[in-house]
Scaffold this motif. Structure first.
Motif, PDB file in Angstrom:
ATOM      1  N   LEU A  47       0.855  -1.180   0.000  1.00 15.33           N
ATOM      2  CA  LEU A  47       0.000   0.000   0.000  1.00 15.33           C
ATOM      3  C   LEU A  47       0.895   1.235   0.000  1.00 15.33           C
ATOM      4  O   LEU A  47       1.668   1.444   0.935  1.00 15.33           O
ATOM      5  N   PRO A  48       0.851   2.047  -1.047  1.00 15.27           N
ATOM      6  CA  PRO A  48       1.784   3.174  -1.176  1.00 15.27           C
ATOM      7  C   PRO A  48       1.517   4.286  -0.173  1.00 15.27           C
ATOM      8  O   PRO A  48       0.501   4.308   0.516  1.00 15.27           O
ATOM      9  N   THR A  49       2.437   5.213  -0.118  1.00 15.88           N
ATOM     10  CA  THR A  49       2.325   6.379   0.763  1.00 15.88           C
ATOM     11  C   THR A  49       0.978   7.069   0.570  1.00 15.88           C
ATOM     12  O   THR A  49       0.526   7.270  -0.556  1.00 15.88           O
ATOM     13  N   GLY A  50       0.342   7.415   1.694  1.00  7.86           N
ATOM     14  CA  GLY A  50      -0.945   8.097   1.641  1.00  7.86           C
ATOM     15  C   GLY A  50      -2.152   7.189   1.583  1.00  7.86           C
ATOM     16  O   GLY A  50      -3.292   7.665   1.611  1.00  7.86           O
ATOM     17  N   SER A  51      -1.928   5.875   1.524  1.00  8.66           N
ATOM     18  CA  SER A  51      -3.053   4.939   1.420  1.00  8.66           C
ATOM     19  C   SER A  51      -3.964   5.023   2.643  1.00  8.66           C
ATOM     20  O   SER A  51      -5.188   4.930   2.524  1.00  8.66           O
ATOM     21  N   TRP A  52      -3.379   5.183   3.822  1.00 10.66           N
ATOM     22  CA  TRP A  52      -4.181   5.235   5.041  1.00 10.66           C
ATOM     23  C   TRP A  52      -5.158   6.405   4.992  1.00 10.66           C
ATOM     24  O   TRP A  52      -6.344   6.251   5.263  1.00 10.66           O
ATOM     25  N   GLU A  53      -4.654   7.570   4.652  1.00  8.16           N
ATOM     26  CA  GLU A  53      -5.496   8.766   4.627  1.00  8.16           C
ATOM     27  C   GLU A  53      -6.610   8.650   3.593  1.00  8.16           C
ATOM     28  O   GLU A  53      -7.694   9.206   3.773  1.00  8.16           O
ATOM     29  N   LYS A  54      -6.361   7.925   2.516  1.00  5.84           N
ATOM     30  CA  LYS A  54      -7.363   7.779   1.460  1.00  5.84           C
ATOM     31  C   LYS A  54      -8.432   6.747   1.811  1.00  5.84           C
ATOM     32  O   LYS A  54      -9.574   6.848   1.345  1.00  5.84           O
ATOM     33  N   SER A  55      -8.075   5.749   2.601  1.00  5.71           N
ATOM     34  CA  SER A  55      -9.000   4.633   2.822  1.00  5.71           C
ATOM     35  C   SER A  55      -9.681   4.635   4.179  1.00  5.71           C
ATOM     36  O   SER A  55     -10.765   4.073   4.322  1.00  5.71           O
ATOM     37  N   ALA A  56      -9.077   5.244   5.188  1.00  3.34           N
ATOM     38  CA  ALA A  56      -9.613   5.144   6.551  1.00  3.34           C
ATOM     39  C   ALA A  56     -10.724   6.150   6.801  1.00  3.34           C
ATOM     40  O   ALA A  56     -10.672   7.296   6.338  1.00  3.34           O
ATOM     41  N   SER A  57     -11.735   5.720   7.527  1.00  8.01           N
ATOM     42  CA  SER A  57     -12.772   6.647   8.006  1.00  8.01           C
ATOM     43  C   SER A  57     -12.307   7.340   9.274  1.00  8.01           C
ATOM     44  O   SER A  57     -12.564   8.510   9.495  1.00  8.01           O
ATOM     45  N   TYR A  58     -11.620   6.570  10.131  1.00  7.04           N
ATOM     46  CA  TYR A  58     -11.108   7.112  11.393  1.00  7.04           C
ATOM     47  C   TYR A  58      -9.610   7.331  11.240  1.00  7.04           C
ATOM     48  O   TYR A  58      -8.796   6.499  11.642  1.00  7.04           O
ATOM     49  N   VAL A  59      -9.244   8.461  10.638  1.00 10.00           N
ATOM     50  CA  VAL A  59      -7.841   8.722  10.310  1.00 10.00           C
ATOM     51  C   VAL A  59      -7.020   9.019  11.555  1.00 10.00           C
ATOM     52  O   VAL A  59      -5.913   8.536  11.721  1.00 10.00           O
ATOM     53  N   ASN A  60      -7.573   9.816  12.474  1.00 14.94           N
ATOM     54  CA  ASN A  60      -6.843  10.215  13.664  1.00 14.94           C
ATOM     55  C   ASN A  60      -6.859   9.112  14.719  1.00 14.94           C
ATOM     56  O   ASN A  60      -7.804   8.323  14.805  1.00 14.94           O
ATOM     57  N   THR A  61      -5.815   9.083  15.542  1.00 19.95           N
ATOM     58  CA  THR A  61      -5.717   8.081  16.596  1.00 19.95           C
ATOM     59  C   THR A  61      -6.916   8.175  17.540  1.00 19.95           C
ATOM     60  O   THR A  61      -7.279   9.268  17.979  1.00 19.95           O
ATOM     61  N   PRO A  62      -7.558   7.057  17.868  1.00 27.08           N
ATOM     62  CA  PRO A  62      -8.717   7.094  18.769  1.00 27.08           C
ATOM     63  C   PRO A  62      -8.347   7.682  20.122  1.00 27.08           C
ATOM     64  O   PRO A  62      -7.256   7.427  20.646  1.00 27.08           O
ATOM     65  N   PRO A  63      -9.239   8.472  20.711  1.00 30.51           N
ATOM     66  CA  PRO A  63      -8.983   9.087  22.017  1.00 30.51           C
ATOM     67  C   PRO A  63      -8.861   8.050  23.131  1.00 30.51           C
ATOM     68  O   PRO A  63      -9.261   6.888  22.980  1.00 30.51           O
ATOM     69  N   THR A  64      -8.355   8.507  24.264  1.00 33.40           N
ATOM     70  CA  THR A  64      -8.142   7.611  25.406  1.00 33.40           C
ATOM     71  C   THR A  64      -9.059   7.941  26.575  1.00 33.40           C
ATOM     72  O   THR A  64      -8.864   7.427  27.678  1.00 33.40           O
TER      73      THR A  64
END
Length: 345
Positions: free
Chosen positions: A207-224
């Motif tokens: 999965l190339p650079t930037g794949s996470w940002e393009k595919s994820a709904s929850y891009v930011n780390t989940p809160p604690t």
């Protein structure tokens, strides 16, 4: 005739346009799908393919002026178990759901790996020899471990199964294979998706650079924190506010993208413990054979989300969607399992 693949389903309304136009759009959508002889899709590519198809349907419908106002998930009579790709989407093309469902189910059932369809699993069985642990107790145990080493990781390792359902009342549900996948992402959004069989990696997808940002709904780390997590989930689906069912639904979507650390696990369990509609089912063994405690929430007397927690650490072991009443159109009976996910590490 509309097919609904339960854990990534779409709600369709009949098309009033000429059949020739529908056929042309159907052909165009099919051209976007790899041929049956292509390598079996990894879960990540599987999801992105459907997203691409669904976006194409929306673009076509918008151009023809036939898009109807979107509904929130809770407004739909029978909700999708996994709605993150198509949340609130009401499509005007009668063929769209059939195309997407046939595409997704086709890869799941006839992938080149040779995996065969399997019978639907039996409902989870409560183990009467063990005690039921209140959710509040599990949440307290998870909170005590919140400071343990381990951060949330992008990507998951899970085993999943889902049922292909038809809403025309004529077809029996289609049983699809159990699949296991692992995907991990780096800080730059690159990563690798793996298909696993019998404990071995049988297919890798870079999965190339930037794949996470393009595919994820929850891009930011989940809160604690519980409050932070509640806000985080509500941004994606406002129906989580005050709804145990939609809270579990959103957590299932989150757990397809993130492996929580101890702090996130404590927040998840704390949020679950605050849901008045979530009740204890009892001690069970999940689909990976692990001991856990099951808790469930219903939606309008039709479907049930069950979430399974490790009673000692609070870790989420799995989620399951099942029918709780007879549905002649879907050929479902009470207790029929429609999908499950087991989170393996």
């Amino acid at each position: 005739m509309n097919a609904l693949f339960r854990h990534r389903s779409a709600t369709a309304t009949p098309s009033s346009r000429p059949a020739a136009e529908d056929r042309a759009e159907l052909d165009a959508l099919r051209e976007m799908v790899p041929s049956p002889g292509a390598p079996r899709l990894s879960p990540d590519r599987h999801a992105r393919l459907e997203a691409r198809l669904m976006n194409a349907v929306d673009d076509t419908a918008t151009a023809s002026g036939t898009v109807k106002p979107a509904k929130s998930p809770s407004a739909v009579g029978r909700p999708s178990g996994f709605g993150r790709l198509t949340t609130g989407r009401s499509m005007s093309l009668g063929v769209a759901a059939a195309v997407v469902a046939a595409t997704v189910a086709g890869f799941a059932v006839t992938g080149s790996s040779g995996q065969k369809a399997v019978a639907a699993p039996a409902p989870l069985k409560v183990e009467s020899s063990r005690a039921t642990v209140p959710l509040a107790t599990v949440a307290k145990r998870a909170t005590a471990l919140a400071g343990s080493d381990g951060a949330a990781r992008r990507g998951t390792h899970r085993r999943e199964w889902a049922m292909g359902l038809w809403d025309d009342g004529k077809h029996e549900p289609e049983q699809v294979p159990v699949t296991e996948s692992r995907d991990r992402y780096n800080a730059d959004g690159s990563g690798e998706a793996q298909d696993i069989e019998d404990g071995r990696v049988v297919h890798r997808t870079h999965l190339p650079t930037g794949s996470w940002e393009k595919s994820a709904s929850y891009v930011n780390t989940p809160p604690t924190t519980v409050e932070g997590l509640a806000d985080y989930l509500a941004k994606e689906n406002p129906d989580t506010r005050g709804s145990a069912y939609w809270t579990v639904d959103s957590l299932e979507a989150l757990l397809r993208e993130w492996t929580p650390g101890p702090a996130q696990t404590a927040a998840i369990d704390g949020l679950l413990a605050e849901q008045p509609g979530l009740r204890a089912i009892g001690p069970v063994r999940d689909r990976a054979g692990r001991q856990g405690q099951a808790y469930a929430a219903d939606f309008k007397g039709t479907v049930r989300w069950t979430i399974i927690l490790d009673e000692h650490t609070g870790r989420v072991l799995g989620t399951e969607l099942s029918s709780i009443r007879t549905d002649p159109k879907m050929r479902l009976e009470p207790g029929d399992v429609e999908q499950y996910d087991a989170y393996l590490d």
